[in-house]
Scaffold this active site. Structure first.
Site, short mmCIF file in Angstrom:
data_model
loop_
_atom_site.label_atom_id
_atom_site.label_comp_id
_atom_site.label_asym_id
_atom_site.label_seq_id
_atom_site.Cartn_x
_atom_site.Cartn_y
_atom_site.Cartn_z
N SER A 42 -18.00 21.48 -72.96
CA SER A 42 -16.74 20.76 -72.78
C SER A 42 -15.70 21.73 -72.24
O SER A 42 -15.79 22.94 -72.45
CB SER A 42 -16.25 20.20 -74.12
OG SER A 42 -14.91 19.77 -74.04
N TYR B 181 -14.78 21.40 -82.90
CA TYR B 181 -15.43 20.96 -81.66
C TYR B 181 -15.38 22.06 -80.61
O TYR B 181 -16.39 22.37 -79.96
CB TYR B 181 -14.73 19.70 -81.14
CG TYR B 181 -15.31 19.12 -79.88
CD1 TYR B 181 -16.49 18.39 -79.91
CD2 TYR B 181 -14.67 19.28 -78.66
CE1 TYR B 181 -17.03 17.84 -78.75
CE2 TYR B 181 -15.19 18.73 -77.49
CZ TYR B 181 -16.38 18.01 -77.55
OH TYR B 181 -16.91 17.48 -76.39
#
Length: 235
Positions: free
Chosen positions: A132, A145
Site C-alpha cells: 500500500s 496497517y
C-alpha cells in the site's frame, strides 16, 4: 499458458486481478469466508478457487498442496489477501495488532513459503505482493496497517535478492486510494472525496488498474525487488 494463484480473490483488487489473468491463463484464487462470491466468480471467469486462511500456516500448506496436485506447478503468485484497520494507535488493542500482522504480513510469508519451493525447483516464477502507499509513507490512525504493509515491502526486497539466482522475480505493487468496498466501508464519502482531491490525477484508482500493474510485473522477467506505486501520483 501460465498457472496463476491469487490470494484474497473475492476482494476488489483480487477479483479484478483474477479477471485480468483469466483472459489468457489458468487462475486459482483463494478465499477465506465468502464462499458464495467465490463460487460466483469461478463460474463467471471459468477459473478455480480454494478456501484457506492465509494467517494459518497449516491451512495454507494444505491449500497450496491441493493446487499443486491439480496443476503440478504455479508460475505466478499474487499475495493480495489483507485486512484494514483505521484506528488511533493508542486505541489499537494488542489483539487487533496481532491480527493485522498475522493476515497482512505473516500471510505473505505463509503463502510464499508454501509456493516458492516448486518455483525454485523449476527455476522460474514470479511473486507479486500487494502492499500500500501507506506502507511506503505511513498513515495517521493506520499504524498497524502501515507497519504490516511496510513489512511486505521489506520482505519483497530481501526475497528478490535471495531467489534471483533461481530465476524468480519478487515485486510489490503499492496502491493508493482505490475505489473498493474496503475503502468505502472504512472512509466516509467526504473523506474519499478529499483523498481524490489530494491525488494529482484528481480521482480514486480502479481495481482493474492495479490488476494491470500486477500483470505487467508478472510478465517482465528483468524487474525484481521493486515497489511499483499505483497511486495516481498521490505521493
Amino acid at each position: 499458458m501460465s498457472v496463476v494463484m491469487i490470494t484474497g480473490g473475492t476482494g476488489a483488487i483480487g477479483s479484478a486481478t483474477a479477471a485480468e489473468f483469466a483472459k489468457t491463463d489458468d487462475v486459482i484464487f483463494t478465499y477465506h469466508q465468502n464462499e458464495v462470491k467465490a463460487k460466483s466468480l469461478t463460474e463467471e471467469l471459468h477459473c478455480s478457487c480454494v478456501q484457506m486462511d492465509t494467517a494459518d500456516y497449516n491451512s495454507v500448506q494444505s491449500a497450496v498442496q491441493s493446487v499443486l496436485k491439480e496443476f503440478s506447478h504455479i508460475d505466478v503468485l499474487v499475495n493480495n489477501a489483507g485486512i484494514a484497520l483505521i484506528k488511533p494507535f493508542l486505541d489499537t488493542t494488542a489483539e487487533e495488532w496481532r491480527r493485522m500482522i498475522d493476515v497482512d504480513l505473516n500471510g505473505v510469508f505463509n503463502v510464499t513459503k508454501a509456493v516458492a519451493p516448486s518455483m525454485v525447483n523449476r527455476k522460474s516464477g514470479a511473486v507479486i505482493n500487494v502492499s500500500s502507499v501507506w506502507g511506503v509513507y505511513g498513515a495517521s490512525c493506520e499504524v498497524a496497517y502501515s507497519a504490516a504493509k511496510a513489512g511486505v515491502i521489506g520482505f519483497t526486497k530481501a526475497l528478490a535478492k535471495e531467489l534471483g539466482l533461481s530465476g524468480i522475480t519478487v515485486n510489490t505493487v503499492a496502491p493508493g486510494v482505490i475505489d473498493s468496498p474496503m475503502n468505502n466501508s472504512h472512509l466516509s464519502p467526504e473523506e474519499l472525496a478529499e483523498l481524490a482531491e489530494e491525488t494529482p490525477l484528481g480521482r480514486l484508482g480502479q481495481p482493474a488498474e492495479v490488476a494491470s500493474a500486477i500483470r505487467s510485473l508478472a510478465e517482465n522477467r528483468f524487474i525484481t525487488g521493486q515497489v511499483l506505486g499505483v497511486d495516481g501520483g498521490f505521493c
